[in-house]
Design an enzyme around this catalytic site. Structure first.
Site, PDB file in Angstrom:
ATOM      1  N   GLY A   2     -10.297  -1.444  -4.382  1.00 31.94           N
ATOM      2  CA  GLY A   2     -10.752  -1.614  -3.013  1.00 31.94           C
ATOM      3  C   GLY A   2     -11.189  -0.296  -2.400  1.00 31.94           C
ATOM      4  O   GLY A   2     -12.207  -0.240  -1.687  1.00 31.94           O
ATOM      5  N   TYR A 148       1.225 -15.320 -10.313  1.00 31.93           N
ATOM      6  CA  TYR A 148       0.005 -14.546 -10.078  1.00 31.93           C
ATOM      7  C   TYR A 148      -1.231 -15.364 -10.472  1.00 31.93           C
ATOM      8  O   TYR A 148      -2.230 -15.387  -9.746  1.00 31.93           O
ATOM      9  CB  TYR A 148       0.056 -13.248 -10.877  1.00 31.93           C
TER      10      TYR A 148
END
Length: 260
Positions: A2, A148
């Site tokens: 990110g 996940y």
């Protein structure tokens, strides 16, 4: 990843808004993006996605600060080492990976008309299927990788269902590769993700996020799932429109304020 993407956006001359949980890391990220942008100051907001009230506050801050949102990058990703419920009553991995981004996108929905939502998913979605009726999770059956995988499946299902429900918002999901980060729920996994020789660099993964955020819509498929620059099929459960619709309704109910 990110941060790498944010630096690349800033280097393009884009206005960047950062969101992070840890104040120290968020400040460091803002400093790096400032340098990448030639001194232009990014906006930064702190929010913990394991607290839905934080997400609601964040949405209000974004709406006040951003008269226009061209791209919302739902890039949150994490794996809980053991079973944990959040203060909102949901399994932590599902909340941080799916419910919180779902809520944030929903709260920003009107500001996103004509814009794009890019959801970071994973090939790990093959490992888990979300259960719309059990978002609180089951401590007796918990497995970190399955949780996940379920969260990343939810990202893919959300992108596809958003394309059906919100045709004025262009929505995609993608697998960034196995990225060299501090990802993982235990020491062995974190060691692998930091030192394995074949991992994708954060810069390369970030460039893929930037490409999906900026490529002409004619070159992409609304609701599509991408691996690299290619539209790719998913596990059968992640391509199930009935499951996507049920997950959407369950997520909307789960993230609705109690007062409602």
């Amino acid at each position: 990843m990110g941060l790498a993407a944010a630096e690349q956006f800033a280097a393009r001359g884009d206005d960047v808004v950062l969101v992070g949980r840890d104040p120290g890391r968020l400040a460091a990220a803002a400093a790096a993006v400032r340098v990448a942008g030639g001194g232009r100051e990014p906006v930064a907001f702190r929010a913990d996605f394991e607290r839905l009230d934080d997400v609601r506050t964040l949405a209000g801050e974004l709406l006040a600060a951003c008269p226009r949102i061209d791209v919302l990058a739902n890039n949150a990703g994490g794996m809980a080492e053991g079973f944990r419920r959040t203060v909102d009553g949901f399994e932590a991995t599902m909340q941080s990976n799916h419910l919180a981004p779902f809520l944030l996108t929903s709260l920003l929905r009107e500001r996103l008309s004509g814009s794009r939502v890019v959801n970071t998913a994973s090939r790990a979605h093959h490992r888990g299927r979300p259960d719309p009726g059990a978002l609180a999770g089951d401590p007796e059956r918990f497995n970190a990788w399955q949780a996940y995988g379920a969260g990343k499946s939810a990202n893919i299902l959300f992108a596809a269902e958003a394309a059906r429900r919100w045709p004025d918002v262009f929505s995609v999901s993608f697998h960034p590769g196995v990225v060299r980060t501090n990802f993982g729920a235990d020491r062995v996994t974190r060691f692998f993700y930091r030192f394995a020789p074949f991992l994708v660099t954060p810069e390369k993964a970030g460039a893929l996020l930037v490409w999906l955020s900026t490529a002409p819509e004619a070159e992409l498929v609304n609701g599509g799932y991408y691996v690299g620059h290619r539209l790719t099929g998913t596990a059968a459960h992640a391509a199930d429109p009935e499951l996507a619709a049920r997950l959407w309704e369950a997520s909307a109910a789960a993230t609705r304020p109690a007062a409602e």
